[in-house]
Write an enzyme that holds these catalytic residues in place. Structure first.
Site, PDB file in Angstrom:
ATOM      1  N   ASP A 146     -56.810  56.345  62.783  1.00  0.00           N
ATOM      2  CA  ASP A 146     -55.914  55.986  61.678  1.00  0.00           C
ATOM      3  C   ASP A 146     -54.634  56.818  61.736  1.00  0.00           C
ATOM      4  OD1 ASP A 146     -55.394  54.736  58.962  1.00  0.00           O
ATOM      5  OD2 ASP A 146     -55.363  56.862  58.432  1.00  0.00           O
ATOM      6  N   ASN A 184     -62.883  78.086  72.042  1.00  0.00           N
ATOM      7  CA  ASN A 184     -63.311  77.056  72.992  1.00  0.00           C
ATOM      8  C   ASN A 184     -64.847  77.079  73.156  1.00  0.00           C
ATOM      9  OD1 ASN A 184     -63.942  79.166  74.720  1.00  0.00           O
ATOM     10  ND2 ASN A 184     -62.061  78.972  75.916  1.00  0.00           N
TER      11      ASN A 184
END
Lengths: 330, 330, 330
Positions: free
Chosen positions: A204, A15
């Site tokens: 997409d 992170n």
């Protein structure tokens, strides 16, 4: 039989604060378990198999692991029943600059060998040798306990989080989909904004899932309408990419995709719309030829969006008469 | 024979039928556009900048690209206004076995140079030279057209797909999240089933987003309860991973995660629950110390789940007294 | 201004100090080599084939590449024998903000065309045309030299690395490391063998861990000795990559790396040695300047390997006097 390996932790494994994701560690643990148990189950002549994960026991993350540290994973088979293998995995993190090592995880996993020829067939596990009789007895106890717990969980397991309204097939609601993505370092430019290309790839992906859910065939992208990038998306954001079917022609589908950003850590800003676009997909047969698309069943609102989509479709078709022949026109 | 650029398409870039995802191609196109426009905008002395994608014109996928083919991307700057750059990108696919080449895409992208020192400041673009005066005039026309269209889209852009009920902060509904993932080749074992570790990594990703949405700080995984893998997940499935907060103690949060699989292409099977688990997270300060977690605000149903979570928490805490000290106990 | 090829280097391609891993560069080099030689070997009608990497000549890393820079790879076929192709690859790094370009690598690779129908069958290579007769004669000399060297290495290749318990700092046992990797679809060529570049990337990763453990500083790859690929590695194998320190000079370390493959499911074959190589690393200060390396403390066996390493070091140093100045000599 012991497994020993080491791996450097990368920025994408962690992170923003540099702590390696628990999920990255779980993935390494399971890979070690799968290798050692598959190897064991194939150690005697007979049908070949792959060990499939059946259960992971409760696992604590004892101390954080950081970018740049080396993760050491070791695994050992500690018990075998007729049809399952218990593997114990230890993870150490090593700061190679200071030499300091810490135990970060101890995990216990259960695997079941599935035949390579018929994956629904469970094979027998070669027994291991125990150094003391007590080790076998303790293992047997763990085996019985987990077997019981698995039964119990299975019953509790019908719950759902997001209400599904069981929409009818071929409606907009039936195929609409969304995914969330936590923006990582490799998604970003040098000054911490998401590359446009990364966003388009995710768009997409969602559009493709909507299209496949609608027509349940192999689908491919035929075109993308103009995309405007209204707002930058920063590193550390969570982005939600949502898609819904807006229009079907005989052999193509139009899907609208929205990208929303949540600047969620230490930022006062609200969720905002970063990008939106229309993707057109075609449905292909197994031989790769375009096939008819099931027509969309709509509500009033959706009818309006369908008419808008039809407008775009006809406009594009008209433009194409004077240009080249793309995939949807074959 | 000379090689200049070109990238081999891998199984992970494509769907099950072997067609490269449109999104993979869009990502390559944008990377080429970003490189050439950043290079151009820094070609004169002055403040350094990064070119940020502002718009992609309508793009057709003229023919499919397949695994094993080599993608060739070329880009050219075709127009510059005071603050933006137009780039034309062509993509060729080459079958290196037969030597056949096909044009798969032609795209037009607009970039805006942002100052590296202050990313909200748009810099000026050095003008390019045109071979003919007409090229400049045509470019200007395209520039004006896209400027107009961008304004129009911005107005339409308030629409949403999934209704958001504006839940109150700290409720379960506020932080619950889900993501969909299309299972790819690298997620799977040799015989086409998802590695358990891949599933766990995605589960931890969702749990982490729920935790971060709830407490808006840096969060880390503290533990995972036993996970049972009830059903195998096959290549080509779409999996939906959903997470919701079930319990908060003073310094930890419990998140329940479900994994549902849709065997969506050419499979008669219904959606099924493949895995479920409880993840525990802690919230960290900027110095990496555990900090208090905002308490969960609940409905009746959620109260029941909270009590269940509290039971698990106390049970684990009791067990830990006789074991080692993990992260949540520091 | 035209763009042809080029790849932006991302955080995951680099170490914590921002230097792109030598292994990332070797992987790009090998991909370019595989494309151009596969294309050439299929340029005449006849059986289709894939070019498999057989050998990489000694390669120097002439200057470091950083995150955000664009890597340009160009390749050319410089010699063909009946069954093999020599490819020369150049790598440039470009800082697109300043426009500065530097040569970072020049490499020579040897490929062998394997039939797509039967991967144990080596096909014939179409001959190339030479601009001067001397080019062909020089190529032939290089071809004969590497052929001889390949034979010699094959004999040395039986050595193995054993775990050492409680090793002292600066001994060989202290820094030796290994990593295990399950070969996935995206690691492989169309006919299911691991790309040479994927193997080299993993080898560099292990060598880097060994180097960092030994000297506990930021380290970068300075060069790689010739690497011979003795045996193909198939999809579904587990590979173990092990590295150990063999020699230290004042400012460099030599690390020997072995790659062993276990064809663990569905294959009666034993573990076998697939590749081995020597990597040289330098240790850098925080400012990026080379700093002295702690000297290696050795056992009898290790002394012998140290003397061998010293021999290679002096030989290379002598060769370099007449060539260019690489990173270790700055």
């Amino acid at each position: 039989m012991v497994f020993q390996g080491g791996l450097i932790m990368r920025p994408d494994d962690a992170n923003i604060a540099g702590n390696v994701h628990g999920g990255t560690i779980l993935k390494m643990i399971e890979e070690a378990g799968a290798i050692i148990s598959t190897r064991h189950c194939n150690s005697q002549s007979g049908e070949h198999c792959v060990a499939a994960l059946a259960r992971v026991e409760r696992t604590d993350f004892l101390s954080p692991m950081c970018i740049g540290e080396v993760a050491h994973v070791s695994a050992e088979i500690t018990y075998t029943s007729k049809h399952s293998v218990e593997v114990q995995v230890n993870v150490l993190s090593e700061n190679i600059l200071t030499g300091a090592k810490r135990v970060t995880n101890r995990a216990t996993l259960w695997y079941v060998p599935l035949s390579l020829k018929n994956v629904d067939k469970v094979l027998e596990v070669p027994p291991i040798q125990y150094a003391w009789k007590e080790l076998e007895e303790d293992g047997k106890k763990r085996y019985e306990e987990q077997k019981l717990e698995r039964l119990v969980t299975k019953q509790r397991n019908g719950d759902i989080i997001f209400p599904v309204f069981n929409p009818e097939p071929y409606t907009v609601g039936y195929s609409q989909s969304s995914l969330i993505h936590l923006v990582g370092p490799s998604d970003c430019t040098l000054h911490g904004f998401v590359h446009g290309g990364v966003t388009m790839k995710l768009m997409d992906e969602v559009a493709g899932i909507v299209a496949a859910r609608h027509c349940k065939t192999n689908i491919v992208t035929a075109s993308v309408d103009a995309i405007n990038f209204h707002e930058k998306i920063k590193k550390g954001c969570v982005i939600t990419i949502s898609g819904r079917m807006t229009f079907t022609s005989n052999k193509s589908m139009e899907i609208e995709v929205f990208v929303d950003a949540d600047p969620f850590v230490d930022e006062p800003k609200e969720r905002y719309r970063a990008v939106s676009a229309f993707f057109t997909y075609v449905s292909l047969s197994k031989e790769g030829k375009p096939v008819p698309v099931p027509q969309l069943v709509e509500t009033e609102d959706e009818k309006r969006r369908f008419e808008d989509g039809k407008g775009r479709y006809l406009q594009t078709k008209a433009k194409r008469q004077v240009q080249m022949q793309p995939l949807t026109q074959q």
